[in-house]
Design a protein around this motif. Sequence first.
Motif, short mmCIF file in Angstrom:
data_model
loop_
_atom_site.label_atom_id
_atom_site.label_comp_id
_atom_site.label_asym_id
_atom_site.label_seq_id
_atom_site.Cartn_x
_atom_site.Cartn_y
_atom_site.Cartn_z
N SER A 1 48.69 22.92 63.61
CA SER A 1 48.55 21.75 64.27
C SER A 1 48.40 22.07 65.99
O SER A 1 47.47 21.34 66.54
CB SER A 1 49.70 20.73 64.28
N LEU A 2 48.76 23.18 66.11
CA LEU A 2 48.77 23.60 67.60
C LEU A 2 47.40 24.25 68.01
O LEU A 2 46.90 24.46 69.03
CB LEU A 2 49.92 24.60 68.14
N ILE A 3 46.70 24.68 66.73
CA ILE A 3 45.47 25.46 67.22
C ILE A 3 44.27 24.75 67.74
O ILE A 3 43.75 25.21 68.53
CB ILE A 3 44.98 26.45 65.62
N GLY A 4 44.40 23.47 67.22
CA GLY A 4 43.21 22.51 68.05
C GLY A 4 43.55 22.45 69.41
O GLY A 4 42.52 22.59 70.21
N GLY B 1 36.81 22.45 66.24
CA GLY B 1 35.76 23.37 66.08
C GLY B 1 34.22 22.75 66.23
O GLY B 1 33.45 23.25 67.10
N LEU B 2 33.88 21.74 65.16
CA LEU B 2 32.89 21.13 65.03
C LEU B 2 32.35 20.65 66.59
O LEU B 2 31.47 20.59 67.25
CB LEU B 2 32.88 20.23 64.26
N TYR B 3 33.42 19.93 67.08
CA TYR B 3 33.16 19.05 68.33
C TYR B 3 33.00 19.81 69.64
O TYR B 3 31.91 20.06 70.43
CB TYR B 3 34.56 18.03 68.92
N LEU B 4 33.72 21.01 69.62
CA LEU B 4 33.52 21.97 70.55
C LEU B 4 32.15 22.61 70.51
O LEU B 4 31.44 22.99 71.56
CB LEU B 4 34.57 23.21 70.68
#
Lengths: 170, 101, 345
Positions: free
Chosen positions: C165-168, C338-341
């Motif tokens: 959860s922290l990776i985001g 990841g997609l958003y970034l």
Amino acid sequence: METAVFYVLATIAVASAVLLVLFRNPVYSALSLVATLFAVAGLFVLLNAYFLAAVQIIVYAGAVMVLFLFVIMLLNLGHSEALESTVGRYRLTGVIFLCALLVAQLTAVGTRQLRGPVAENEALRTENVQTLGKLLYTDFLFPFEVASIILLVALIGVVVLVKRETPETT
Amino acid sequence: MAVATSHYLILSAILFSIGVAGVLTRRNAIVIFMCIELMLNAVNLAFVAFARHLGQADGQVFVFFVMAVAAAEVAVGLAIIIAVFRNRETVDVAEVNLLKW
Amino acid sequence: MDYALESLIKIAIVLGVIITTVAYVVLAERKVSAYIQNRLGPNRVGPWGLLQPLADGLKFILKEDVIPNHVNKAIYLIAPAAILVPALMGFAVVPFGDTLMVVGREVQLIISDADIGVLYILAVSSLGVYGVVLGGWASNNKYALMGGVRASAQMISYELSLGLSLIGVLMIAESLKLSDVVNLQATGTVLGVLPAWFVFNQPIACLVFMVSVFAETNRLPFDLPEAEQELVAGYHAEYSSMKFAMFFMAEYAHMITASALIATLFFGGWHLPGVDPTDSSFALSVLKVLVFAVKTAFFLFVFIWVRWTVPRFRYDQVMRLGWKYLLPLALLNVLLTGLYLTLNR
């Protein structure tokens, strides 16, 4: 200062590694291995490998050793074994092999010129995580993906191994 | 004053040898497994020491892979031990000799 | 030398504050639970029962310390320390304020702003399980052992979703330093109105993190390792006096660290909307520390609130929630972030 810390950590690592082999109770063995792992993590910090020190604690101390303890408790192996079943018949062979190996390693280390100056890599020390991360996703991308597949295969393999055969429900 | 690389290598050699001794002399499969982990750790220490000595990050990346493989290996190994224990009620490697025949 | 002294003073202050808070969170728990159940709670010792923690502490110290004959003594003695120490260690990287001018020098209000702050937290939280497992095993009692086995399975399972959860958050923050994570949240807005706290940026991560943290602290609805009705008291069934008190304190210290982490990672830490984050005048610095304290206190209240209103899960439900819902949800969050970034690059 750094030398003193090194010797303290090295002593802890070696002493608890010896205890790991000598203890007859698997739980004690596991705990001494945890002590060794912590000492090695400390040595990683001394070597400026901060990321690896953290991963060492998370992966080894936090997951692997807990798994060991879990299995020992689950199989109820946490009692001391009799001496004859602790150390096998190959004790003499083991000790001889060990001494030979140690001598070979020490000569190999001793004959090389490793006392020379340590190469400086400023980025590796100050931006440890960034440096490793960039390498992992560029030069080592393929091994990285392979490692993830290994983990996936292990995951599936473990489930298959431990799953009990259930009677067919047809 | 940084500790010389050879010191780390000697320590690594000692730890590795203790691990080998454990694998050769102990008969409890779980303890043997722990000794293997000790050997992997000794190797990791040497890798990191060399990484500092050469000023390159590759050694540290390699340790990262070793840890990933070690984690997978422990999971599979312990699963095998559990499976063996269910069949034979023992984790003593001298008594698990089914493949000898 | 100055740096070492400064760190020592900060450590002493933080430890003192945490231990005192532990005592008063226990009182708060008894009070809040009483109000939830329409009772009054402790009110005899001092005004509104405020001296109750003192009385409790004295009682614990004066109780007879029983070490049962059938326990494995060495490990039985290590276990309470092994659970309390990691609970306190987690606070070392939490920024409890911005900077403060004390006797002419600027002091960063964080014990160690380590480069690997978030990893350090994961490492320390993964060590908490040892005290439970060892205590349960060393007690040589089937209930305690069951508690220990349950704890190890539960904590390993939920550590995964905790870390994922922290990776985001880390993908957006691009740093493992907690001070960077807070500074990022103190600047800019989400959708023009909301502060840039990660709870608005990363709602899925926040949800997964909070649930996992409840499981990691062994609080209801995840208190299976000690479940009174099934396991007597689980892993600490054989402990008495101060040793029991250490298990007890560890639970509350875990709660405090967890609340501080939720506040830091997802609710902006010391940041208050409308307050200039770069202004480090004395009054504002103190205000920031207070804001952090209030946020932490709120999440402590949530912990207590949940405990007294939600029933315990069954064991299979705990495992299903962890592996089949939280873990995929955390992975989905990583994917979406990841997609958003990538698309917004």
